[in-house]
Design a protein around this motif. Structure first.
Motif, PDB file in Angstrom:
ATOM      1  N   SER A  21       1.074  -1.124  -0.354  1.00  0.00           N
ATOM      2  CA  SER A  21       0.126   0.051   0.091  1.00  0.00           C
ATOM      3  C   SER A  21       0.831   1.143  -0.125  1.00  0.00           C
ATOM      4  O   SER A  21       0.544   2.332  -0.705  1.00  0.00           O
ATOM      5  CB  SER A  21      -1.457  -0.379   1.625  1.00  0.00           C
ATOM      6  N   PRO A  22       1.355   1.177   0.985  1.00  0.00           N
ATOM      7  CA  PRO A  22       2.758   2.679   1.011  1.00  0.00           C
ATOM      8  C   PRO A  22       3.409   2.696  -0.100  1.00  0.00           C
ATOM      9  O   PRO A  22       3.866   3.745  -1.097  1.00  0.00           O
ATOM     10  CB  PRO A  22       3.160   2.664   1.720  1.00  0.00           C
ATOM     11  N   VAL A  23       4.246   1.715  -0.690  1.00  0.00           N
ATOM     12  CA  VAL A  23       4.812   1.679  -2.162  1.00  0.00           C
ATOM     13  C   VAL A  23       4.056   1.857  -3.353  1.00  0.00           C
ATOM     14  O   VAL A  23       4.680   2.782  -3.838  1.00  0.00           O
ATOM     15  CB  VAL A  23       4.981   0.123  -1.986  1.00  0.00           C
ATOM     16  N   CYS A  24       2.453   2.276  -2.990  1.00  0.00           N
ATOM     17  CA  CYS A  24       1.709   2.240  -4.659  1.00  0.00           C
ATOM     18  C   CYS A  24       1.475   4.004  -4.003  1.00  0.00           C
ATOM     19  O   CYS A  24       1.128   4.360  -5.058  1.00  0.00           O
ATOM     20  CB  CYS A  24       0.541   1.408  -4.546  1.00  0.00           C
ATOM     21  N   GLY A  25       1.134   4.221  -2.775  1.00  0.00           N
ATOM     22  CA  GLY A  25       1.012   5.520  -3.266  1.00  0.00           C
ATOM     23  C   GLY A  25       1.641   6.257  -3.163  1.00  0.00           C
ATOM     24  O   GLY A  25       1.876   7.536  -4.172  1.00  0.00           O
ATOM     25  N   ILE A  26       3.240   6.018  -2.605  1.00  0.00           N
ATOM     26  CA  ILE A  26       4.262   6.893  -3.553  1.00  0.00           C
ATOM     27  C   ILE A  26       4.627   6.789  -4.677  1.00  0.00           C
ATOM     28  O   ILE A  26       5.040   8.017  -5.321  1.00  0.00           O
ATOM     29  CB  ILE A  26       5.953   6.148  -1.991  1.00  0.00           C
ATOM     30  N   LEU A  27       4.802   5.998  -5.492  1.00  0.00           N
ATOM     31  CA  LEU A  27       4.977   5.778  -6.682  1.00  0.00           C
ATOM     32  C   LEU A  27       3.695   6.613  -7.442  1.00  0.00           C
ATOM     33  O   LEU A  27       4.415   7.450  -8.136  1.00  0.00           O
ATOM     34  CB  LEU A  27       4.664   4.884  -7.484  1.00  0.00           C
ATOM     35  N   MET A  28       2.567   7.252  -6.708  1.00  0.00           N
ATOM     36  CA  MET A  28       1.632   7.192  -7.737  1.00  0.00           C
ATOM     37  C   MET A  28       2.335   9.445  -7.363  1.00  0.00           C
ATOM     38  O   MET A  28       1.595   9.609  -8.397  1.00  0.00           O
ATOM     39  CB  MET A  28       0.077   7.335  -7.267  1.00  0.00           C
ATOM     40  N   LEU A  29       2.554   9.489  -6.000  1.00  0.00           N
ATOM     41  CA  LEU A  29       2.865  10.744  -5.302  1.00  0.00           C
ATOM     42  C   LEU A  29       4.262  11.853  -6.416  1.00  0.00           C
ATOM     43  O   LEU A  29       3.863  12.513  -7.072  1.00  0.00           O
ATOM     44  CB  LEU A  29       2.763  10.947  -4.240  1.00  0.00           C
ATOM     45  N   THR A  30       5.510  10.370  -6.502  1.00  0.00           N
ATOM     46  CA  THR A  30       6.507  10.530  -7.134  1.00  0.00           C
ATOM     47  C   THR A  30       6.558  10.701  -8.285  1.00  0.00           C
ATOM     48  O   THR A  30       6.948  11.979  -8.808  1.00  0.00           O
ATOM     49  CB  THR A  30       7.595  10.328  -6.638  1.00  0.00           C
ATOM     50  N   LEU A  31       5.499   9.897  -9.511  1.00  0.00           N
ATOM     51  CA  LEU A  31       5.808   9.949 -10.765  1.00  0.00           C
ATOM     52  C   LEU A  31       4.918  10.464 -11.264  1.00  0.00           C
ATOM     53  O   LEU A  31       4.179  10.474 -11.903  1.00  0.00           O
ATOM     54  CB  LEU A  31       6.088   8.646 -11.245  1.00  0.00           C
ATOM     55  N   ASP A  32       3.944  10.867 -10.422  1.00  0.00           N
ATOM     56  CA  ASP A  32       2.456  11.470 -10.831  1.00  0.00           C
ATOM     57  C   ASP A  32       1.528  10.482 -12.262  1.00  0.00           C
ATOM     58  O   ASP A  32       1.092  11.094 -13.089  1.00  0.00           O
ATOM     59  CB  ASP A  32       2.906  13.389 -11.000  1.00  0.00           C
ATOM     60  N   VAL A  33       1.186   9.629 -11.692  1.00  0.00           N
ATOM     61  CA  VAL A  33       0.951   9.050 -12.692  1.00  0.00           C
ATOM     62  C   VAL A  33      -0.735   7.742 -11.532  1.00  0.00           C
ATOM     63  O   VAL A  33      -0.001   7.293 -10.356  1.00  0.00           O
ATOM     64  CB  VAL A  33       1.388   7.344 -12.484  1.00  0.00           C
ATOM     65  N   ARG A  34      -1.562   7.393 -12.143  1.00  0.00           N
ATOM     66  CA  ARG A  34      -2.736   7.126 -11.702  1.00  0.00           C
ATOM     67  C   ARG A  34      -3.546   6.260 -12.788  1.00  0.00           C
ATOM     68  O   ARG A  34      -3.227   6.857 -13.991  1.00  0.00           O
ATOM     69  CB  ARG A  34      -3.403   8.558 -10.683  1.00  0.00           C
TER      70      ARG A  34
END
Length: 149
Positions: A21-34
């Protein structure tokens, strides 16, 4: 008094979801991909809250599971995190269903399993906390740490 049974706290599937869960959240925030479903169905502030929620839920859930102190404190932290995880994944299910195509239906059914599993685990923890509270009524001087005899 009967034997007090607290369900196992180290559940590999729950820990895997909470660790991812935090890995997905961090990746979405940093890569700006949703996911497209999230972009189309959630306003930007809700998307940001959803991503931050994924991070907080994962970290706090693992903290609750691995809590070194009182059992009741760890269970309470875990309870809060799995209920919020169920809410967050439920939001994603609604976003997926809003697209209403075959791909989103398949994905929604899979993610809905995480939602149901999170709520189920929350109910188990609530029952365990109630059992623990009742046991403490009978044994007020006993501090239960890490496990129950």
């Amino acid at each position: 008094m009967r034997y007090l049974r607290i369900r196992a706290r180290h559940r590999p599937y729950e820990m895997a979801v909470l660790a991812t869960s935090p890995v997905c959240g961090i990746l979405m925030l940093t890569l700006d991909v949703r996911p497209t479903s999230v972009q189309t169905s959630m306003p930007a502030p809700v998307q940001a809250a959803w991503e931050i929620g994924l991070i907080l839920v994962g970290v706090s859930g693992l903290l609750g599971i691995l809590w070194p102190g009182r059992l009741s404190t760890g269970l309470g932290i875990e309870l809060a995190s799995v209920l919020v995880l169920g809410t967050i994944t439920g939001m994603y299910v609604v976003a997926l269903v809003s697209l209403w195509n075959h791909q989103s239906l398949v994905t929604a059914s899979f993610v809905a399993a995480v939602t149901i599993g999170s709520i189920w685990r929350g109910v188990e923890i609530a029952v365990d906390l109630r059992r623990l509270a009742r046991a403490c009524e009978y044994l007020p001087d006993l501090q239960l740490q890490g496990g129950v005899p």
